[in-house]
Design a protein around this motif. Structure first.
Motif, short mmCIF file in Angstrom:
data_model
loop_
_atom_site.label_atom_id
_atom_site.label_comp_id
_atom_site.label_asym_id
_atom_site.label_seq_id
_atom_site.Cartn_x
_atom_site.Cartn_y
_atom_site.Cartn_z
N ARG A 418 0.85 -1.19 0.00
CA ARG A 418 0.00 0.00 0.00
C ARG A 418 0.89 1.24 0.00
N THR A 419 1.00 1.86 -1.14
CA THR A 419 1.80 3.08 -1.24
C THR A 419 1.02 4.24 -0.64
N TYR A 420 1.63 4.89 0.32
CA TYR A 420 0.94 6.02 0.96
C TYR A 420 1.28 7.30 0.21
N LEU A 421 0.23 7.98 -0.19
CA LEU A 421 0.39 9.28 -0.84
C LEU A 421 -0.36 10.32 -0.03
N PHE A 422 0.26 11.48 0.17
CA PHE A 422 -0.35 12.55 0.93
C PHE A 422 -1.33 13.32 0.05
N ALA A 423 -2.28 13.98 0.69
CA ALA A 423 -3.26 14.79 -0.03
C ALA A 423 -2.59 16.08 -0.48
N GLU A 424 -1.67 15.93 -1.42
CA GLU A 424 -0.89 17.04 -1.94
C GLU A 424 -0.75 16.88 -3.44
N THR A 425 0.14 17.63 -4.01
CA THR A 425 0.40 17.52 -5.45
C THR A 425 1.36 16.37 -5.73
N ILE A 426 1.46 16.03 -7.00
CA ILE A 426 2.41 14.99 -7.41
C ILE A 426 3.83 15.42 -7.05
N ARG A 427 4.11 16.70 -7.25
CA ARG A 427 5.44 17.23 -6.95
C ARG A 427 5.80 16.99 -5.47
N GLU A 428 4.91 17.39 -4.57
CA GLU A 428 5.20 17.27 -3.14
C GLU A 428 5.39 15.81 -2.73
N ASN A 429 4.63 14.90 -3.33
CA ASN A 429 4.78 13.49 -2.99
C ASN A 429 6.08 12.91 -3.52
N LEU A 430 6.56 13.42 -4.64
CA LEU A 430 7.83 12.95 -5.17
C LEU A 430 9.02 13.52 -4.40
N LEU A 431 8.89 14.76 -3.95
CA LEU A 431 9.99 15.41 -3.24
C LEU A 431 10.29 14.76 -1.90
N LEU A 432 9.42 13.89 -1.42
CA LEU A 432 9.72 13.14 -0.20
C LEU A 432 10.98 12.29 -0.38
N ALA A 433 11.18 11.81 -1.60
CA ALA A 433 12.35 10.97 -1.86
C ALA A 433 13.62 11.79 -2.05
N LYS A 434 13.48 12.99 -2.61
CA LYS A 434 14.64 13.85 -2.84
C LYS A 434 14.18 15.30 -2.76
N PRO A 435 14.25 15.92 -1.59
CA PRO A 435 13.69 17.27 -1.40
C PRO A 435 14.26 18.33 -2.32
N ASP A 436 15.50 18.16 -2.78
CA ASP A 436 16.12 19.19 -3.62
C ASP A 436 16.05 18.86 -5.11
N ALA A 437 15.19 17.93 -5.50
CA ALA A 437 15.10 17.52 -6.90
C ALA A 437 14.57 18.65 -7.77
N THR A 438 15.13 18.78 -8.95
CA THR A 438 14.66 19.79 -9.91
C THR A 438 13.47 19.25 -10.69
N ASP A 439 12.79 20.15 -11.41
CA ASP A 439 11.65 19.73 -12.22
C ASP A 439 12.09 18.72 -13.28
N GLU A 440 13.27 18.92 -13.83
CA GLU A 440 13.78 17.99 -14.85
C GLU A 440 13.98 16.59 -14.26
N GLU A 441 14.51 16.53 -13.04
CA GLU A 441 14.69 15.23 -12.38
C GLU A 441 13.35 14.57 -12.08
N LEU A 442 12.37 15.37 -11.70
CA LEU A 442 11.05 14.81 -11.42
C LEU A 442 10.42 14.25 -12.69
N ARG A 443 10.53 14.98 -13.78
CA ARG A 443 9.95 14.51 -15.05
C ARG A 443 10.67 13.24 -15.53
N LYS A 444 11.97 13.19 -15.36
CA LYS A 444 12.73 12.02 -15.77
C LYS A 444 12.33 10.80 -14.95
N ALA A 445 12.13 11.00 -13.65
CA ALA A 445 11.73 9.90 -12.78
C ALA A 445 10.35 9.38 -13.17
N LEU A 446 9.43 10.31 -13.46
CA LEU A 446 8.09 9.90 -13.89
C LEU A 446 8.15 9.15 -15.21
N SER A 447 9.00 9.60 -16.11
CA SER A 447 9.15 8.93 -17.40
C SER A 447 9.67 7.50 -17.22
#
Length: 579
Positions: A418-447
């Motif tokens: 059961r993956t826990y996701l907070f009632a936030e945006t996709i960005r905020e939920n991804l930044l839990l893994a790497k708080p200083d991630a750039t938008d490019e890193e987030l898009r690459k991870a999603l890809s």
């Protein structure tokens, strides 16, 4: 009393701010008293038709105290509320810092609704600790001393009489209302907790309640709790009305008594009528800071109850703790488990019983077995949510108990069932893994996680627990976190258990792609694509019953073979044989 002392210790760093607020509060009340005194002076003096110059002192006093009262009231509110919000912020951070090490082992005994009530409402209740419990008595004491000085300049007897009425208003009325309202504040808080628990059960289990015909009974229980809360609130309102009436009655009694004590002095000429009017109105104004005192006792009861509930959690000893001198995380990522045993508290059966296996760095292994075999317990021990009863787990010949738990978890990517996701945006939920991630890193991870269409929706709200996403999409968000975290070890605990066959294969292929060169432990009871693992460990009732590669295990007539046959058997086609 012990709970109250512990609560005051928390707010002790703000002592000087609280003292400043209390002093300004006293000055505000003093300005109100001064305003009435100078007003009485002008009215009484003007009745004698003196020259205008004789009224100048009173006129200046009215202007000064009138302006000062408003300014000081604003300053008192500013300082007191600023102090209160600082204390509240400190309380929340303090509680979370103490709560976080207790999860999840020590929090299993608490229902989620009860925990939410303590974290939100109980801490919110403590905001009254300063503004409505500690500050009012201080202001009342200072005003009583002021009136002692003012009345004592004319008559010691009058000063003693005023002091007696102040004691009755400051001690007698609060004690009486405390006796009459004993248990009301705590009862209301308990009913609110019951309401929250019942509401949460209704929201999360409405389907089960309907299936078993318990919905009507559950709603009736909610109505019963609401009725009990309203009854307590009515009683509380009656007590509050009584305390205000008693304080007003004491004020009137004090005025009559001061007149009785001072009129004889006026008749002797030792005191003039103007001074009598001034002192009388000052006595009336002096009861203003005594009005909140009965409520302070009520809030004290509620705060003590809230503090007791919070300390009940915080006094629990964490199941695991960081060593005094943590060892640096080893460069060697080889995992070794030796004679690992564990028994859950309150259970007589071992969840794990002397299991031993190793995982060379970079290998992918699977731990399989039926439900209840102890597979997920290994994950909990590996993440140091619990401490093993016997044996241990080591990484690079370093026991994980010697590592800092946070450092350990930063080097392990975990995807659970059961993956826990907070009632936030996709960005905020991804930044839990790497708080200083750039938008490019987030898009690459999603890809890489197969969510390329989400790359343009980083700021889209995903709903409570990510309910706007499908099960597969939530698991892919978890995979994107793995990509961002880039940890050398990955644990998949039933990561694809709730997915359909097509989505499961897509997620599995994605995980295989991003885990190349990393150590990966897959925990599952669904035997699919098992030939890709370097080693398969079969658990049953907390013990290792077999291990090896897929082909060797299939050649044995054991548990693994039976599980495989059961999950991959082709249903027989029944045909009707004509007579």
């Amino acid at each position: 009393m012990k709970t109250f002392i512990r609560l005051t210790a928390i707010v002790r760093p703000y002592f000087w701010w609280m003292a400043l607020a209390a002093l300004i509060g006293f000055a505000t009340t003093g300005s109100g008293i001064g305003l009435l005194m100078t007003s009485a002076y002008i009215i009484a003096k003007a009745a004698l038709q003196p020259p205008m110059a004789a009224l100048q002192l009173g006129i200046v006093g009215v202007r000064f105290f009138g302006l000062a009262r408003g300014v000081l009231r604003y300053a008192e509110r500013l300082v007191s509320h600023n102090t209160t919000f600082r204390i509240l912020a400190k309380l929340r951070l303090w509680f979370y810092d103490a709560l976080e090490p207790l999860a999840p082992a020590r929090l299993l005994h608490f229902r989620s609704g009860d925990l939410l009530q303590r974290i939100v409402d109980d801490i919110q209740s403590l905001e009254n600790l300063y503004t409505r419990v500690l500050a009012p008595p201080v202001t009342a004491i200072l005003v009583a001393l002021l009136m002692w000085v003012l009345a004592g300049t004319y008559s010691l007897q009058a000063a003693l009489l005023i002091l007696c009425f102040h004691l009755l208003a400051g001690i007698g009325v609060p004690l009486l209302t405390m006796l009459l309202g004993r248990g009301l504040s705590v009862g209301i808080m308990n009913r609110k907790t019951d309401q929250q628990l019942l509401a949460l059960d209704l929201i999360q289990g409405i389907g089960e309640l309907q299936v078993y015909g318990r919905l009507a009974g559950h709603l009736e229980e909610m109505r019963s709790v609401e009725s009990a809360k309203l009854q307590l609130q009515r009683k509380n309102a009656i007590v509050e009305g009584l305390q205000e009436s008693l304080t007003g009655l004491l004020m009137n009694g004090a005025v009559l008594t001061i007149l009785w004590a001072l009129i004889p002095i006026v008749s002797t000429g030792a005191m003039n009528g103007i001074s009598l009017a001034v002192i009388t109105l000052a006595v009336m104004a002096s009861f203003e800071p005594f009005i909140p005192l009965p409520a302070a006792v009520k809030h004290l009861e509620a705060d003590r109850h809230a503090g007791k509930r919070l300390f009940e959690i915080l006094d629990a000893k964490p199941e695991t703790s960081s060593p005094a001198a943590p060892v640096p995380f080893p460069a060697n990522r080889a995992i070794k488990i030796e004679k690992l045993s564990f028994t859950y508290p309150g259970s007589l059966t071992k969840a794990l019983d002397s299991i031993c296996f190793s995982v060379p760095a970079g290998q992918h292994i699977a731990i399989v077995g039926p439900s209840g075999a102890g597979k997920s317990t290994i994950t909990s021990l590996f993440m140091r949510f619990w401490n093993s009863s016997e044996g241990g787990i080591s990484i690079g010949d370093v026991d994980i108990s010697l590592l800092d738990p946070e450092e350990l978890r930063r080097n392990i990517s975990l995807v659970s069932q059961r993956t826990y996701l907070f009632a936030e945006t996709i960005r905020e939920n991804l930044l839990l893994a790497k708080p200083d991630a750039t938008d490019e890193e987030l898009r690459k991870a999603l890809s890489q996680a197969g969510l390329i269409n989400f790359a343009s929706k980083l700021d889209e709200w995903i709903g409570q627990h990510g309910m706007k996403l499908s099960g597969g999409e939530r698991q892919r968000i978890a995979i994107a976190r793995i990509v961002l975290q880039n940890a050398p070890m990955i644990i998949l605990d039933e990561a694809t258990a709730n997915l359909d066959g097509i989505t499961e294969k897509e997620v599995t292929d994605t995980l295989s792609s991003i885990s190349r060169g990393k150590t990966m432990i897959t925990i599952t009871h669904r035997l699919k694509a098992m030939d890709q693992y370097d080693n398969i460990i079969v658990l049953d009732k907390g013990k290792i019953v077999a291990q090896g590669v897929h082909e060797n295990l299939m050649n044995r007539e054991g548990l693994y073979h039976r599980m495989w046959e059961l999950q991959h058997a082709t249903p027989a086609v029944l045909t009707e044989v004509p007579e």
